[in-house]
Write a protein that holds these residues in place. Structure first.
Motif, short mmCIF file in Angstrom:
data_model
loop_
_atom_site.label_atom_id
_atom_site.label_comp_id
_atom_site.label_asym_id
_atom_site.label_seq_id
_atom_site.Cartn_x
_atom_site.Cartn_y
_atom_site.Cartn_z
N ILE A 107 0.86 -1.19 0.00
CA ILE A 107 0.00 0.00 0.00
C ILE A 107 0.90 1.24 0.00
N HIS A 108 0.64 2.12 -0.95
CA HIS A 108 1.45 3.34 -1.11
C HIS A 108 1.45 4.15 0.18
N PRO A 109 2.62 4.73 0.56
CA PRO A 109 2.67 5.47 1.82
C PRO A 109 1.61 6.57 1.92
N VAL A 110 1.30 7.22 0.79
CA VAL A 110 0.27 8.28 0.84
C VAL A 110 -1.09 7.66 1.17
N THR A 111 -1.36 6.50 0.59
CA THR A 111 -2.63 5.82 0.87
C THR A 111 -2.68 5.37 2.34
N GLN A 112 -1.53 4.89 2.83
CA GLN A 112 -1.49 4.46 4.24
C GLN A 112 -1.83 5.62 5.17
N VAL A 113 -1.21 6.79 4.90
CA VAL A 113 -1.45 7.94 5.77
C VAL A 113 -2.90 8.43 5.62
N ALA A 315 3.22 12.16 5.27
CA ALA A 315 3.92 10.91 4.91
C ALA A 315 5.44 11.14 4.93
N LEU A 316 5.89 12.29 4.39
CA LEU A 316 7.33 12.59 4.40
C LEU A 316 7.87 12.62 5.83
N LEU A 317 7.13 13.32 6.70
CA LEU A 317 7.59 13.47 8.08
C LEU A 317 7.58 12.14 8.81
N LYS A 318 6.50 11.38 8.63
CA LYS A 318 6.36 10.11 9.35
C LYS A 318 7.44 9.13 8.95
N TYR A 319 7.78 9.11 7.65
CA TYR A 319 8.71 8.10 7.18
C TYR A 319 10.11 8.65 6.91
N GLY A 320 10.31 9.96 7.20
CA GLY A 320 11.65 10.54 6.99
C GLY A 320 12.08 10.54 5.54
N ILE A 321 11.18 10.91 4.64
CA ILE A 321 11.50 10.97 3.20
C ILE A 321 11.91 12.41 2.87
N SER A 322 13.01 12.55 2.08
CA SER A 322 13.53 13.90 1.90
C SER A 322 13.02 14.60 0.64
N ASP A 323 12.50 13.83 -0.32
CA ASP A 323 12.08 14.47 -1.58
C ASP A 323 10.65 14.03 -1.91
N LEU A 324 9.76 15.01 -1.94
CA LEU A 324 8.34 14.75 -2.19
C LEU A 324 8.12 14.00 -3.50
N ARG A 325 8.96 14.31 -4.49
CA ARG A 325 8.75 13.74 -5.83
C ARG A 325 8.91 12.22 -5.84
N LEU A 326 9.67 11.70 -4.87
CA LEU A 326 9.84 10.23 -4.79
C LEU A 326 8.49 9.53 -4.65
N LEU A 327 7.55 10.21 -4.02
CA LEU A 327 6.24 9.59 -3.78
C LEU A 327 5.49 9.28 -5.07
N LEU A 335 9.12 2.25 -2.98
CA LEU A 335 7.82 1.97 -2.36
C LEU A 335 7.85 0.73 -1.47
N ALA A 336 8.75 -0.22 -1.79
CA ALA A 336 8.79 -1.47 -1.02
C ALA A 336 9.25 -1.25 0.42
#
Ligand code: DAH
Length: 338
Positions: A107-113, A315-327, A335-336
């Protein structure tokens, strides 16, 4: 003539014996039993057989036809099996090699959040509703108290589809559509895609928001604070510090932005929070009476609060992702991880 029949059967038999492959056998079938085959021709020529032998000739002819068909079928089956054996013998199978793993979808991180946010508000009695992504300018701006010459229309670099029609720049228009449809109390949460002409590490032309709205008799700023505090502590953990900051939105008065303490530096100041120790997480406020006027609610009778937040940012904050575009690149290696 009867002798011809027996000769033919004998020849066909030896032809079949000499056949190796299925193609060879099919060629024998054509040679004897095809439309212009030898046996076919012989049987067709029955008029050349003397009257008193015809019955016997016909009978034997049919027997031979059946016998030959049976042999051919059997030969084909055998040749097929031989071919499979050959293939298997040629393939050197190494049963010790590791198997190939099937990759499971996630499930995509955005969908999870998004689901997490919706679950929390469902638990508080909010209904999840939807609105159009191609929206009338009226709902996106006007009925939210953002008039035509208001600078907010510039600030939100808007994609125009046509005169009076836009890609919605926020999920707030769903508030107005819902209030038009029903009388208070209203308790809704509206997740969805929104669009702005923007692109860098922290902006994409499409992103996701959730809008919330609660309208009833006697709703106060205390309700807003209580519900948003409960919500943010559910998402970010019970020890998360919050701060409500005065702000401005045309559709709320008073308005507040809510910050959470930076989870990376715990308030000390770092790159993620721009050294401030705080991260802005949502916009909110008491619904402006001007908005109620558009939907025929009496501001003397009811009050409410609204809020809007970016799902992707959370989602970025929760998972510590640095670049929004990765989503939005749909690279499974990224995604895995979630
Ligand atoms: N619509 C605002 C935006 O896109 C977010 C927002 C702020 C929504 C305050 C609200 C609110 O409902 O009360 O930036």
């Amino acid at each position: 003539m009867m002798g011809d029949l027996e000769d033919l059967l004998e020849k066909a038999e030896s032809d079949l014996r000499a056949s190796q492959t299925q193609d060879d056998i099919l060629a024998v079938r054509t040679k004897y039993m095809g439309r212009k085959g030898l046996l076919t021709a012989l049987l067709r020529n029955i008029t050349a057989v003397p009257q008193d032998e015809r019955a016997q000739f016909g009978k034997r002819g049919n027997e031979i036809k059946e016998t030959l068909s049976g042999w051919i079928e059997a030969a084909l089956t055998e040749a097929g099996a031989r071919r499979k054996d050959d293939v298997l013998l040629k393939q050197k199978l190494d049963a010790t090699l590791p198997g190939r793993r099937t990759r499971y979808g996630r499930i995509h991180p955005v969908t999870q959040v998004r689901k997490e946010i919706c679950d929390i508000f469902s638990g508080l009695g909010f209904t999840i509703v939807d609105g159009p992504e191609v929206e009338l300018e009226y709902y996106n701006f006007e009925a939210l108290n953002i008039p035509a010459d208001h600078p907010a229309r510039d600030m939100q670099a808007t994609f125009y589809i046509d005169d009076g029609i836009v890609l919605r720049t926020h999920t707030s228009p769903v508030q107005v559509r819902r209030m038009e449809q029903m009388r208070p109390p209203v308790r809704i949460i509206c997740p969805g895609r929104v669009y702005r002409h923007d692109s860098d590490v922290s902006h994409t032309p499409m992103f996701h928001q959730v809008e919330g709205l609660l309208v009833d008799r006697g709703i106060t700023f205390g309700d807003l604070k209580g519900i948003l505090t409960y919500f943010l502590k559910e998402v970010f953990g019970p020890d998360t510090a919050l701060r409500f900051r005065p702000s401005f939105f045309p559709f709320t008065e008073p308005s507040a932005e809510v910050d959470i303490q930076c989870m990376l530096c715990r308030g000390k100041g770092c790159r993620v929070c721009g050294q401030s120790g705080w991260i802005e997480i949502l916009g909110s406020g008491m619904v402006d009476p001007a908005v109620f006027k558009y939907v025929d609610y009496d501001p003397e009778e009811v009050s409410g609060f609204a809020f809007g937040l970016g799902i992707d940012r959370i989602a970025l904050l929760k998972y510590g992702i640095s670049d929004l575009r990765l989503l939005f690149e749909n690279d499974w290696r990224f995604l895995a991880q979630f």
